[in-house]
Design a protein around this motif. Structure first.
Motif, mmCIF file in Angstrom:
data_model
loop_
_atom_site.group_PDB
_atom_site.id
_atom_site.type_symbol
_atom_site.label_atom_id
_atom_site.label_comp_id
_atom_site.label_asym_id
_atom_site.label_seq_id
_atom_site.Cartn_x
_atom_site.Cartn_y
_atom_site.Cartn_z
ATOM 1 N N ARG A 70 -7.865 1.443 -1.030
ATOM 2 C CA ARG A 70 -9.043 1.129 -0.967
ATOM 3 C C ARG A 70 -9.875 1.240 -2.202
ATOM 4 O O ARG A 70 -10.998 2.099 -2.208
ATOM 5 C CB ARG A 70 -9.971 1.698 0.249
ATOM 6 C CG ARG A 70 -9.240 1.328 1.535
ATOM 7 C CD ARG A 70 -10.036 2.182 2.777
ATOM 8 N NE ARG A 70 -10.064 3.506 2.556
ATOM 9 C CZ ARG A 70 -9.284 4.652 2.767
ATOM 10 N NH1 ARG A 70 -8.166 4.167 3.478
ATOM 11 N NH2 ARG A 70 -9.531 5.827 2.723
ATOM 12 N N PRO A 71 -9.253 0.621 -3.339
ATOM 13 C CA PRO A 71 -10.145 0.815 -4.820
ATOM 14 C C PRO A 71 -11.706 0.647 -4.661
ATOM 15 O O PRO A 71 -12.252 1.191 -5.562
ATOM 16 C CB PRO A 71 -9.386 -0.085 -5.649
ATOM 17 C CG PRO A 71 -8.585 -0.886 -4.627
ATOM 18 C CD PRO A 71 -8.479 -0.311 -3.520
ATOM 19 N N ASP A 72 -12.128 -0.146 -3.872
ATOM 20 C CA ASP A 72 -13.440 -0.740 -3.990
ATOM 21 C C ASP A 72 -14.429 0.034 -2.851
ATOM 22 O O ASP A 72 -15.472 -0.312 -2.773
ATOM 23 C CB ASP A 72 -13.524 -2.025 -3.922
ATOM 24 C CG ASP A 72 -12.723 -2.891 -4.965
ATOM 25 O OD1 ASP A 72 -12.855 -2.423 -6.066
ATOM 26 O OD2 ASP A 72 -12.212 -3.967 -4.805
ATOM 27 N N ALA A 73 -13.833 1.184 -2.252
ATOM 28 C CA ALA A 73 -14.619 1.702 -1.179
ATOM 29 C C ALA A 73 -14.632 3.391 -1.545
ATOM 30 O O ALA A 73 -13.797 3.689 -2.382
ATOM 31 C CB ALA A 73 -13.963 1.499 0.183
ATOM 32 N N GLU A 74 -15.334 4.045 -0.719
ATOM 33 C CA GLU A 74 -15.185 5.463 -0.552
ATOM 34 C C GLU A 74 -13.725 5.882 -0.421
ATOM 35 O O GLU A 74 -13.361 5.552 0.478
ATOM 36 C CB GLU A 74 -16.142 5.909 0.106
ATOM 37 C CG GLU A 74 -17.692 5.808 -0.136
ATOM 38 C CD GLU A 74 -17.966 6.776 -1.367
ATOM 39 O OE1 GLU A 74 -17.384 7.964 -1.425
ATOM 40 O OE2 GLU A 74 -18.718 6.120 -2.472
ATOM 41 N N ARG A 87 -8.239 6.149 -2.835
ATOM 42 C CA ARG A 87 -8.303 5.266 -4.138
ATOM 43 C C ARG A 87 -7.103 4.363 -4.421
ATOM 44 O O ARG A 87 -7.398 3.408 -4.880
ATOM 45 C CB ARG A 87 -8.228 6.180 -5.300
ATOM 46 C CG ARG A 87 -9.413 7.223 -5.417
ATOM 47 C CD ARG A 87 -9.516 8.053 -6.415
ATOM 48 N NE ARG A 87 -10.486 9.232 -6.363
ATOM 49 C CZ ARG A 87 -10.458 10.417 -6.047
ATOM 50 N NH1 ARG A 87 -9.121 10.837 -5.762
ATOM 51 N NH2 ARG A 87 -11.459 11.137 -6.005
#
Length: 398
Positions: A122-126, A119
């Protein structure tokens, strides 16, 4: 001859009997065990040359039948009188690195830790990579920089590049961190080309130690794509001086929280090797976190099976560690990058807001586990103090 007195509630009762390497005024390192506040010289009470060695490797290599035999004999001996020449106050001995480390592998076995870092990075990914729940992810570390508790940690230098910087620069790490982990020591190795199955864990692993895998997050962030951690990890890994044998952890065994999807066949089993071990992280003497090992997704039996499934040999003295131990709550996070959420949410230490480690900071990890009949098993401590970076290059002699 004397009987060793054990203080009430001591985590070093007869249920524990960990092994370590100690020396006294004569400076000769040899094998001892700890009972209460006393270190017992096993080279004296057992009169076996293997315990006069300066590491546990010769004893560990003898295998599980011998480990059980020695533990049974020790349990009998410490219940009675022992030679005064074998008894030393724990406060008066020097503790050494307990093993000659052969290889070092560090895993990434906490779903909570891996999800938190996902998180953050890579806040915009799994949060988890697609492979994470199919195998115990790990990296191969540097055995030569594994040090015993109490060894100072020199702030590492390396390349680092913040997101707002146009190019990398060289210098001391600005985001120095810890990782609270549990490590496992291989006693009996395996030949090149063979595999160790998940059900063979206790035939090969001698015991467990506390691990602090110091991490330079800025150096790590710039170097780790695509191959993984290198200089951000290899400068130092601290371990505790006392090795708690697996036999002392029987009462601490718990099932893993659950694995979904079901792992591939070679990783099935080993789910009964979860361990109910409670860690405490102290920053400059102040408790900041209590990571629970029972929350780990992958077991050490699965880690060892994965480590050797390609035919890689295991050797006496191999150390493999769990990776950062974290739980679901903030106060259970085992790394400061998580605890402070990448430095955006400081914690208060001794009245000051803090994010990453400063020179002079000391970090101490300790841990206990349930023992039989309501007792607690102690691992002791692993601690280290941060010293300033050495920015000058070493000069050649002459």
């Amino acid at each position: 001859m004397s009987v060793v007195e054990i203080p009430d509630g001591s985590p070093f009762g007869v249920e524990n009997l960990p092994y370590g390497i100690f020396s006294v005024d004569d400076g000769r390192p040899r094998v001892g065990t700890r009972l209460g506040d006393t270190v017992i010289d096993l080279s004296v009470v057992l009169a076996d040359p293997v315990f006069a060695a300066a590491s546990l490797n010769p004893f560990m290599a003898q295998g599980p039948a011998r480990w059980a035999q020695v533990r049974e004999r020790l349990t009998q001996l410490v219940a009675g009188d022992l030679p005064d020449t074998a008894l030393h106050p724990a406060a008066d001995v020097r503790l050494h690195l307990p093993v000659e480390v052969a290889d070092y592998v560090d895993f990434y076995a906490s779903e909570h830790h891996a999800s938190n870092l996902g998180r953050l990075f890579r806040p915009d990914a799994e949060p988890l990579m697609p492979n994470w729940k199919h195998l115990p992810v790990g990296y191969h570390g540097r055995a030569g920089t594994v040090v015993v508790s109490g060894t100072d940690i020199v702030r590492p230098c390396g390349q680092r590049k913040a997101p707002d910087e146009p190019a990398p620069s060289f210098g001391p790490s600005r985001r120095l961190d810890i990782e609270a982990e549990l490590g496992f020591l291989v006693g009996v190795g395996s030949p090149l080309g063979d595999r160790i199955g998940v059900d063979e864990f206790a035939r090969h692993v001698f015991g467990a130690v506390l691990v602090n895998d110091w991490s330079a997050r800025d150096i790590q962030a710039w170097e780790y794509v695509p191959l993984g951690p290198h200089l951000g990890k290899s400068f130092a890994t601290s371990i505790s001086p006392w090795v708690v044998p697996l036999a002392a952890l029987e009462a601490a065994r718990v099932p893993l929280p659950g694995q979904d999807p079901q792992p591939l066949e070679y990783l099935r089993g080993g789910q009964d090797w979860g361990l109910d071990i409670e860690f405490v992280v102290e920053w400059n003497g102040e408790q900041v976190s209590r990571p629970p090992y029972r929350e780990m997704y992958w077991s050490p039996a699965q880690m060892l099976a994965h480590m050797t499934v390609n035919g890689a040999s295991a050797r006496t003295g191999d150390l493999f560690a769990s990776g950062t131990i974290s739980g679901p709550d903030r106060h259970q996070r085992g790394a400061f990058i998580e605890l402070t959420w990448g430095g955006k949410e400081p914690v208060v230490v001794k009245g000051e807001e803090r994010t990453f480690l400063l020179d002079g900071d000391e970090v101490t990890l300790s841990a206990t586990a349930p023992g039989p009949n309501g007792t607690r098993i102690g691992f002791g401590e692993v601690s280290g103090t941060i010293r300033p970076a050495k920015e000058n290059r070493a000069q050649p002699p002459g």
